[in-house]
Enzyme design. Structure first.
Site, short mmCIF file in Angstrom:
data_model
loop_
_atom_site.label_atom_id
_atom_site.label_comp_id
_atom_site.label_asym_id
_atom_site.label_seq_id
_atom_site.Cartn_x
_atom_site.Cartn_y
_atom_site.Cartn_z
N GLU A 79 -0.91 -9.79 6.86
CA GLU A 79 -0.34 -8.48 7.22
C GLU A 79 0.77 -8.07 6.26
O GLU A 79 1.38 -7.01 6.43
CB GLU A 79 0.21 -8.51 8.66
N ASP A 124 -6.13 7.12 -25.64
CA ASP A 124 -6.52 6.71 -24.29
C ASP A 124 -6.22 7.84 -23.31
O ASP A 124 -5.31 8.63 -23.51
CB ASP A 124 -5.68 5.49 -23.84
N PRO A 179 0.81 -1.23 0.00
CA PRO A 179 0.00 0.00 0.00
C PRO A 179 0.84 1.27 0.00
O PRO A 179 0.38 2.32 -0.44
CB PRO A 179 -0.82 -0.10 1.29
N ARG A 187 -1.63 -3.92 -22.38
CA ARG A 187 -2.25 -3.05 -23.42
C ARG A 187 -1.21 -2.30 -24.24
O ARG A 187 -1.47 -1.92 -25.37
CB ARG A 187 -3.12 -1.98 -22.74
#
Ligand code: SAM
Length: 253
Positions: free
Chosen positions: A117, A169, A90, A154
């Site tokens: 965790e 895009d 994160p 992509r």
């Protein structure tokens, strides 16, 4: 040569739907991409195939053990691969289109997917970059790995049928994408803009550019500071800021 991805996860089946669907599945069939989903449990070193353990020093939850991750990583290296190693965290570098472009230049990418965790900190010695897909907490790194692989795949030449769609895009030039319409020309009283049905391709190009600039100004003005704007783009931007409509500046038949 196919771009190779390796995922290290305790839930390799998580990727089955991703690899068997849409352009990713086609890219695999065309030989442009290989995705090897490695089960960390296969590299557990005890007879119970344990992949997690309690946290030293106490505290909640479990942690992925180092041995299965090092074992799985070494099994890839021993086959002669030299992957760029990512770990989902994160607090990692925020994943964005620029990061996707950078990764699209790498031949081989290995993604370690955390669970519980997270992972034993010693795993970081084999990691090139920690990567986050946003300021929120997922229960595992697999969804993040899918996001990363999809955005990178992509960009591989030949994967997206019409390479032009990459050019337009969102974020391709720090500008968001323009609005699109398909048939019917009128639905529930809502009409497709006349310009798109005019057949005037030069004008359609200008309208799309105008809409990209307008949308970016409305939704992500921060991107405009970094955008590479032409003189005409700057002219459009000023007109939009003054509240002008496309039709007031460019004659729509
Ligand atoms: N203990 C961690 C913390 O303090 O933030 C949260 C662990 S989370 C429940 C389990 C795993 O999900 C993480 O180890 C990571 O691999 C993955 N993960 C969670 N949020 C993520 C995010 N925003 N981006 C990328 N991976 C994420």
């Amino acid at each position: 040569m196919a771009k190779k991805f390796f995922t290290l996860s305790i839930f390799p089946q998580f990727f089955d739907c991703f690899t068997s669907t849409g352009i990713v599945s086609q890219a695999i069939k065309k030989g442009l991409v290989e995705i090897h989903n490695i089960n960390l449990r296969d590299f557990a070193t005890d007879k119970h195939k344990t992949v997690d353990d309690v946290v030293y020093g106490g505290g909640p939850g479990m942690l992925l053990k180092p041995e299965p991750i090092f074992g799985a990583y070494e099994s890839v290296i021993e086959k002669g691969h030299k992957p760029y190693v990512l770990i989902t965290e994160p607090w990692g570098r925020r994943f964005d289109q620029k990061f996707a472009y950078e990764l699209s230049q790498k031949d081989e990418i290995l993604i370690i997917c955390g669970r519980y965790e997270g992972v034993d900190e010693r795993v970081k010695t084999i990691v090139n970059q920690e990567v986050s897909i946003g300021d929120f907490v997922l229960s595992g790194g697999e969804p993040a790995a899918v996001v990363i692989m999809d955005a990178v795949i992509r960009l591989i030449p030949g994967v997206v049928g019409d390479a032009d769609s990459l050019r337009v895009d969102s974020f391709a030039n720090q500008l968001l994408g323009y609005p699109n319409y398909t048939r019917p020309a009128e639905y529930k009283g809502m009409k497709v803009p006349d310009v798109l049905r005019s057949g005037n391709h030069e004008l359609i190009k200008k309208w799309r550019r105008w809409k990209q600039i307008e949308r970016t100004l409305q939704k992500r003005p921060d991107l405009l500071e970094k955008a590479n704007l032409s003189e005409e783009d700057k002219f459009m931007l000023e007109a939009i800021k003054k509240g002008k409509n496309f039709g007031e500046i460019f004659k729509v038949p």
